[in-house]
Motif scaffolding. Structure first.
Motif: not given
Length: 403
Positions: A13-17, A206-218, A245-248
Motif C-alpha cells: 500500500e505504500y505506493g511507488g517505493p 478512465i483510470l486513476f491509480m495512486s495513493r488517494l491523497h491531495k498531492k496526487k491532484g485527486l 485521507s478518508n477519500y472513499t
C-alpha cells in the motif's frame, strides 16, 4: 559487500517505493551480483510486498514505538548495529524520521558509505506539507545528513535542482527508476477484465491509480468529474489505490449528490491479476499530480499501452514528445481540456498513442539499464571516480535557500 536498504514502509500500500526499491535491488543483484537486505518499520507482521516475495529479498520488519510520524524503532537500531559490517553500504529511502536519522548516525559511527534516495521529499510542494515538523528535522539532523552523505540519488534533473536549491553540495547521481515492461504485456481482453472486476460492459473507463491523497491532484479531478459526466455519460472514472485521507466516503457522497453513482468507482488497493485487469479494462490513465520524483505508476500505465494524462510536476515530458498522451501544466482548465480531448478522440490516433506508449517504456526504461547506472554510482562511492554514463553533478556553488 551487501546493501542495507532502509525505508519507513514498504508494504504494497505504500505506493511507488514499494515497487521501485525491490525491483532496483533485484536488478542490482542480477546485473552486479550484489546482495541486499530491506529493513522497514512495521505496525504489523502481516504486511506484504509482492516484489520482495517474488524476488525472495530478505526483509526485516522492525516494530515501531511511539508516534507514527517519528517512526522510532529500538529494534531497528539494535538489529542494524549488530548486522552491519565495515564492507557494507547503507541505502536509506526516506527523509525526516528515525530511519533517516539512524542511517546517517550508523554511517558515521561505523565509517561505512551512505547513499540517500530522497524520493521527491525536497520539492517545494512536499516541503510545504507538515512544514513545522520538517523544519525541526531539517535543523536537528536532516541537513547535516544530506551534506555528509556519500551520494544522493535522484531520479530526474528537477529533483537534482531541488536538492541544490537547498544548499546541499554532496555528490548527486541522477538514475531513473525502471519499469517491468514484460509484466504488462499479454493483459486480459478488455471485456474479460471488465467482467472479472464486476464493471459495466457498456461503459468506457478512465483510470486513476495512486495513493488517494491531495498531492496526487485527486481533489481537482473529483471537482471536475460531475461536469464531464454531463458531456460524456458513457464514461466512468476508476479510482484505485490505498486511502490514507478518508477519500472513499467523500467520493461516495459526491457520486450520490451528483447522481453519478454509475460513473465513478473506487476499487481500493489492487495488486497482481486485479491490477492487470484494471489496466486492461481502462482506455487511458490520468494522474493530475502536483509533484512526483518519478511516478512508477505512470510508467506502468504506458507499458500496458494506456495513453497518459499527467502534469509537468512529473519528469515525464516524453509523454508529449513521443505522442503517447497529454503532458500539461496543472490547472483545472488544462485537466478538463485534456480529458475531453482524450474522451473525444477517434480510434486511429488513440491506437497510435497506445503503441507509442509501449515503445517508450520498452526502449528506455528497463531495470537492467538502471541497475548498471546505479552500479556506476556505487563505483563512485567506493573509488571517488565518477563514470561517464551516470550524470554526476556536485560541488557547484549552491543557491541560497532558507527552509
Amino acid at each position: 559487500m551487501k546493501i542495507f536498504a532502509l525505508i519507513e514502509n514498504i508494504s504494497n500500500e505504500y505506493g511507488g517505493p514499494a515497487n521501485s526499491l525491490p525491483n532496483m535491488l533485484e536488478a542490482i543483484r542480477s546485473e552486479l551480483s550484489i546482495e541486499s537486505l530491506v529493513y522497514s518499520i512495521s505496525s504489523s507482521k502481516d504486511e506484504r510486498n509482492e516484489f520482495i516475495e517474488r524476488f525472495s529479498i530478505p526483509w526485516i520488519r522492525c516494530q515501531k514505538i511511539g508516534f507514527d510520524k517519528i517512526k522510532y524503532s529500538h529494534e531497528l537500531n539494535y538489529k542494524l548495529s549488530i548486522d552491519l559490517n565495515n564492507d557494507d553500504l547503507l541505502f536509506s529511502n526516506n527523509l525526516w524520521n528515525y530511519p533517516a536519522f539512524l542511517a546517517a548516525q550508523l554511517s558515521r559511527k561505523k565509517d561505512i558509505p551512505h547513499i540517500i534516495s530522497i524520493r521527491g521529499s525536497l520539492y517545494p510542494w512536499s516541503l510545504g506539507q507538515s512544514n513545522i515538523i520538517k523544519k525541526i528535522a531539517w535543523n536537528f539532523f536532516q541537513k547535516k545528513s544530506l551534506q555528509q552523505a556519500s551520494l544522493i540519488h535522484v531520479t530526474c534533473s528537477d529533483e537534482y535542482k531541488a536538492v541544490r536549491d537547498l544548499g546541499i553540495t554532496s555528490p548527486i547521481a541522477i538514475v531513473p527508476h525502471g519499469i517491468n515492461y514484460d509484466d504488462y504485456q499479454n493483459l486480459p481482453k478488455k471485456s474479460n477484465a471488465i467482467e472479472y472486476l464486476g464493471l459495466n460492459q457498456n461503459k468506457k473507463y478512465i483510470l486513476f491509480m495512486s495513493r488517494l491523497h491531495k498531492k496526487k491532484g485527486l481533489d481537482l479531478l473529483l471537482e471536475l468529474w460531475p461536469e464531464l459526466v454531463d458531456k460524456f455519460p458513457d464514461w466512468c472514472l476508476l479510482i484505485v489505490g490505498p486511502d490514507y485521507s478518508n477519500y472513499t466516503d467523500s467520493i461516495s457522497k459526491l457520486a450520490i449528490e451528483n447522481d453519478i453513482v454509475h460513473n465513478i468507482k473506487t476499487l481500493g488497493m489492487l495488486t497482481g491479476d486485479k491490477k492487470k485487469c484494471v489496466l486492461a479494462a481502462s482506455e487511458f490513465f490520468v494522474l493530475p499530480t502536483y509533484t512526483e520524483n518519478f511516478g512508477v505508476v505512470i510508467g506502468e500505465a504506458l507499458a500496458a499501452g494506456l495513453p497518459v494524462i499527467t502534469t509537468t510536476g512529473t519528469p515525464w515530458s516524453e509523454i508529449g514528445s513521443h505522442n503517447c498522451g497529454k503532458y500539461i501544466n496543472l490547472s483545472k482548465e488544462n485537466v478538463s481540456q485534456a480529458l475531453q480531448e482524450m474522451m473525444s478522440m477517434e480510434e486511429k490516433p488513440f491506437n497510435i498513442m497506445s503503441d507509442n506508449a509501449k515503445l517508450l517504456i520498452k526502449n528506455n526504461y528497463s531495470w537492467s539499464a538502471q541497475a548498471i547506472k546505479f552500479g556506476q554510482a556505487l563505483d563512485f562511492v567506493l573509488t571517488k571516480k565518477p563514470a561517464p554514463d551516470v550524470v554526476f553533478l556536485y560541488k557547484e556553488k549552491p543557491a541560497n535557500h532558507i527552509l
